[in-house]
Enzyme design. Structure first.
Site, PDB file in Angstrom:
ATOM      1  N   TRP A 130       0.849  -1.194   0.000  1.00  0.00           N
ATOM      2  CA  TRP A 130       0.000   0.000   0.000  1.00  0.00           C
ATOM      3  C   TRP A 130       0.888   1.248   0.000  1.00  0.00           C
ATOM      4  CZ3 TRP A 130      -1.082   3.514   4.264  1.00  0.00           C
ATOM      5  CH2 TRP A 130      -2.070   4.459   3.950  1.00  0.00           C
ATOM      6  N   ASP A 173     -15.887  11.799  -2.691  1.00  0.00           N
ATOM      7  CA  ASP A 173     -15.344  10.498  -2.319  1.00  0.00           C
ATOM      8  C   ASP A 173     -16.177   9.913  -1.184  1.00  0.00           C
ATOM      9  OD1 ASP A 173     -12.994   8.550  -1.394  1.00  0.00           O
ATOM     10  OD2 ASP A 173     -12.372   9.401  -3.316  1.00  0.00           O
ATOM     11  N   ASP A 174     -15.531   9.236  -0.274  1.00  0.00           N
ATOM     12  CA  ASP A 174     -16.172   8.562   0.857  1.00  0.00           C
ATOM     13  C   ASP A 174     -16.949   9.573   1.712  1.00  0.00           C
ATOM     14  OD1 ASP A 174     -16.725   6.633   2.679  1.00  0.00           O
ATOM     15  OD2 ASP A 174     -14.650   6.041   3.025  1.00  0.00           O
ATOM     16  N   LYS A 201     -16.100   5.992  -8.848  1.00  0.00           N
ATOM     17  CA  LYS A 201     -14.830   5.425  -8.356  1.00  0.00           C
ATOM     18  C   LYS A 201     -15.222   4.241  -7.479  1.00  0.00           C
ATOM     19  CE  LYS A 201     -10.994   6.651  -5.230  1.00  0.00           C
ATOM     20  NZ  LYS A 201     -10.416   7.753  -4.452  1.00  0.00           N
ATOM     21  N   TRP A 202     -14.898   3.048  -7.928  1.00  0.00           N
ATOM     22  CA  TRP A 202     -15.314   1.802  -7.243  1.00  0.00           C
ATOM     23  C   TRP A 202     -14.117   1.289  -6.440  1.00  0.00           C
ATOM     24  CZ3 TRP A 202     -19.786  -1.516  -8.837  1.00  0.00           C
ATOM     25  CH2 TRP A 202     -19.827  -2.726  -8.155  1.00  0.00           C
ATOM     26  N   ASP A 203     -14.273   1.331  -5.129  1.00  0.00           N
ATOM     27  CA  ASP A 203     -13.150   1.008  -4.239  1.00  0.00           C
ATOM     28  C   ASP A 203     -13.280  -0.396  -3.661  1.00  0.00           C
ATOM     29  OD1 ASP A 203     -10.826   1.538  -2.837  1.00  0.00           O
ATOM     30  OD2 ASP A 203     -11.521   3.471  -2.090  1.00  0.00           O
ATOM     31  N   MET A 204     -12.209  -0.924  -3.116  1.00  0.00           N
ATOM     32  CA  MET A 204     -12.179  -2.257  -2.479  1.00  0.00           C
ATOM     33  C   MET A 204     -11.047  -2.168  -1.469  1.00  0.00           C
ATOM     34  SD  MET A 204     -12.882  -5.569  -2.473  1.00  0.00           S
ATOM     35  CE  MET A 204     -12.333  -7.247  -2.348  1.00  0.00           C
ATOM     36  N   ASN A 205     -11.400  -1.783  -0.223  1.00  0.00           N
ATOM     37  CA  ASN A 205     -10.358  -1.360   0.704  1.00  0.00           C
ATOM     38  C   ASN A 205      -9.801  -2.416   1.645  1.00  0.00           C
ATOM     39  OD1 ASN A 205      -9.706   1.285   0.015  1.00  0.00           O
ATOM     40  ND2 ASN A 205     -11.625   2.038   0.846  1.00  0.00           N
ATOM     41  N   ASP A 258      -2.541   5.390  -3.217  1.00  0.00           N
ATOM     42  CA  ASP A 258      -2.955   6.432  -2.270  1.00  0.00           C
ATOM     43  C   ASP A 258      -1.794   7.367  -1.971  1.00  0.00           C
ATOM     44  OD1 ASP A 258      -5.543   5.680  -2.067  1.00  0.00           O
ATOM     45  OD2 ASP A 258      -5.352   4.629  -0.156  1.00  0.00           O
TER      46      ASP A 258
END
Ligand code: GLA
Length: 711
Positions: free
Chosen positions: A181, A348-349, A458-462, A530
């Site tokens: 990361w 965003d989030d 924006k498709w996230d996968m955290n 990031d």
């Protein structure tokens, strides 16, 4: 002619612009690899199908050259296929049956797909190997389809996409990326000696830790010359690439869905199709490799609706406001963004459920009415009035335990009975292999896009997938979850793309954790890392560019000092670093001074001018941040009449000689204007062999140089 067949000797030769790839059937009915590299004649391969006996321990060394090696008989190398039949037999004996030629929908070239049909000698298992020839980019797209033609299920234990046999070289160097990361896509290399080198993901996503591609050369190739064999796997879940060098000096690269914790029950009549593995060869070094993959990505991988468009300059408010989003604050930012020329404003989030921090709300995909009392519509309208499109962040595969979704469907997460499911970033992963979870995600995404004028997702996968079980699923089939998760994800994206062709999609997984040619069939762009530190980014972006195009590489200009390592660099340097891909801005514009906003506006306008060349032109890595004090990347338009070069100096050391910058991809006999502080003209061949002096000094300096044919 891209595919030749010699019926008499049972040979096949795939020919691209600069490459040949050969296979053939030996006298035992086995499919062997014959050749991969420079152009040859099909008859040249006749002698390559000979059996090779070494001793009774190595009685069939020729099988080390099998094109798609089954585990069975006297084969001891990394297998492509390993199965268990219903009666417990685990020995596989694949025999060549026939071939067919097809024309692909997206290619003009006659007979551009070769299919080879193999069958087990006794059991009803058919194996179809597909070879799609991408002649203009010297690539071959391979995959395997496994069909159960019998009445009893067959267990697949290993089902790889392809085996790539590398020709005999004096030495073998493997180049790949590793990372973590905030430090994705770091270029690494190692010499291959006897044994295996494995790169892989067991995390359910492509992962930050490695990326599914490889390159192999003899250790002497560089950016501009030297033979390089390479491959890139189109899969976004668990994957594995194994490079194996045998005692007999054969080097094979086997890759596909990771066989770790993999099992697939192939029921009667069913087919399992592996992901595509794209392989290529070039004599033009690593730069030649990358340009082929970029061209292929832009023309064949990228969703067709986006092939001729450029990515918009976006503003994303994440680093400015984090979870603290409100109509008022976002409107201020949007006004500033519009003033400097931004075209797409992204929240965003933090806009949904009770998402005031990362401990709650994931899964509750309705607008937080405390933050947006009049829904999203009010803000979207303001943003549209400012002349920008509106975009939104989502993370659909996740749930926080503190959410309405989790409280109503605690059984929707991956978990094993009698075990706690591990939390990461306070969240759990939804079991997307379940049809009801897939429907839930597709429904809420469809509603969101239908009810709001959203032009970007924006498709996230955290987090990674862990404890991949389900309370009510029969134990053996739980191993299929890894694959089913990815297949359902692709199906959702496919459906959304079809229903909302005007929406641009970005793949993100805490930065670059899910970037690959599987995902990029649906995503127009990728969030690379990031880490938005403009200097750290140079290495990250270099690694990304080995495989993926600048157009799909999303880069933001953020605040200085940056959050990653508190480094301060000028706005100009930050822009130059981010302008090398698809440009975005992610800083807190409310904190930027008037003169910074003016400078940003000028650089945004300049980027718009240069965008076609950067996003769809040819890319040349001139100086590497790994090996030189300067980094330089050049972009050239289609006919070589125009170019832009970004040059960065890390730190000056007194007395150190700064090499001239030798360009690439220009027309030798044309005269170019070099637009520096003191402009001058030079011929294309002069620019490519003598070069431009680099006038950089101090620490973290940068310059953008334009070069254009005069008159
Ligand atoms: C991940 C992404 C970031 C941002 C945050 C929001 O970390 O990579 O860009 O979207 O999630 O929570």
């Amino acid at each position: 002619m891209s595919i030749q067949v010699n019926e008499e000797h049972q040979l096949f030769l795939l020919t691209t612009k600069n490459m040949c790839y050969g296979i053939g059937v030996d006298n035992k009915g086995q499919l062997l690899h014959t050749h991969w590299g420079e152009k040859v004649k099909i008859e040249d391969c006749i002698h390559l199908l000979q059996p090779y006996y070494h001793s009774h321990f190595d009685a069939e060394v020729d099988r080390e050259r099998e094109e798609y090696s089954p585990w069975g008989g006297l084969s001891f190398t990394e297998p492509a296929l390993k199965v268990k039949f219903h009666d417990g037999v685990r020995d596989l004996k694949l025999q060549y049956k026939s071939y067919s030629l097809h024309v692909s929908d997206d290619m003009l070239d006659e007979g551009s797909i070769l299919e080879i049909h193999l069958q087990d000698a006794y059991y009803s298992l058919d194996v179809n190997l597909t070879y799609k020839v991408i002649a203009e980019f010297d690539l071959i797209e391979r995959k395997a389809s496994l069909t159960n033609k019998g009445t009893e299920p067959i267990q697949l234990e290993i089902a790889q996409s392809a085996v790539w046999s590398i020709p005999a070289l004096e030495a073998y160097r493997m180049v790949y990326v590793t990372g973590k990361w905030q430090e994705e896509f770091q270029i690494k290399s190692c010499m291959l000696t006897e044994g295996k080198k494995v790169i892989e993901s067991r995390r359910g996503i492509t992962s930050h830790h490695a990326n599914p591609w490889f390159a192999v050369d003899n250790g002497a190739a560089n950016e501009t010359s030297g033979a390089v064999w390479f491959g890139s796997l189109a899969w976004s879940g668990n994957w594995k690439i194994t490079a194996e060098k045998t005692a007999f000096g054969n080097v094979r690269i086997v890759g596909g869905i990771n066989d770790f914790d993999f099992e697939w029950s192939l029921k009667a009549g069913e087919t399992f199709e592996t992901p595509a593995f794209i392989g290529g060869y070039t004599a033009e070094g690593f730069g030649g490799m990358s340009r082929r993959l970029h061209g292929y990505q832009l023309k064949y991988i990228m969703p067709s609706s986006k092939q001729t468009t450029y990515r918009k300059i976006l503003y994303n408010s994440w680093e400015a406001t984090e979870f603290n989003v409100s109509v008022r604050e976002q409107t201020f930012l949007a006004q500033k963004a519009a003033e400097i020329g931004v075209e797409l404003f992204v929240i965003d989030d933090g806009w949904f459920g009770k998402r005031n921090h990362d401990k709650a709300g994931l899964g509750d995909w309705y607008v937080n009415t405390e933050k947006f009392p009049n829904g999203l519509g009010e803000l979207i309208e303001r943003i549209n009035t400012l002349g920008m499109d509106f975009g939104l962040w989502v993370e659909p595969e996740m749930v926080n335990p503190d959410s309405e979704l989790y409280r109503s469907h605690p059984d929707w997460i991956y978990h094993f009975p009698n075990r706690e499911s591990s939390l990461a970033r306070n969240q759990l992963v939804l079991n997307l292999s379940k049809p009801e979870v897939k429907t839930f995600i597709l429904d809420f995404m469809t509603k969101l896009l239908q009810e709001n004028n959203i032009k970007f997702i924006k498709w996230d996968m955290n987090r990674a997938i862990s404890e991949p079980g389900g309370l009510h699923d029969p134990a053996p089939e739980q191993r299929e979850f890894w694959v089913r998760h990815v297949l359902h994800l692709y199906e959702i994206w496919d459906e959304l793309r079809t229903c909302f062709p005007d929406v641009t999609f970005e793949t993100c997984s805490s930065g670059g954790g899910r970037v690959d040619f599987g995902m990029l069939r649906y995503a127009d762009q990728a969030w690379v890392s990031d880490n938005t530190d403009a200097f750290d980014r140079l290495k990250i972006q270099e690694g990304f560019s080995y495989t993926y195009s600048a157009q799909s590489m999303m880069c933001w200009v953020t605040d200085s000092p940056g959050h990653a390592n508190h480094r301060s660099v000028s706005l100009k340097y930050r822009f130059h670093s981010a302008m090398m891909g698809s440009l975005g801005i992610g800083g807190d514009l409310n904190k930027w001074t008037d003169s910074e906003l003016i400078e940003a506006k000028e650089l945004v306008a300049l980027y718009k001018e240069l965008r076609p060349m950067i996003q769809q032109g040819k890319q040349y890595r001139l100086h590497s941040p790994r090996t030189e004090p300067t980094t330089a990347v050049q972009y050239v338009n289609d006919d070589g009449s125009e170019s832009v070069i970004f040059v960065f100096l890390h730190s000056q050391q007194f007395g150190n000689f700064m090499p001239r910058l030798r360009l690439n991809g220009l027309q030798s006999d044309q005269i170019y204007q070099v637009e520096l502080a003191e402009p001058f003209t030079m011929s294309g061949s002069g620019l490519m062999s003598i070069g431009i002096p680099i006038a950089l000094g101090g620490d973290f300096d940068s310059v953008l140089i334009r070069v254009r044919v005069v008159g």
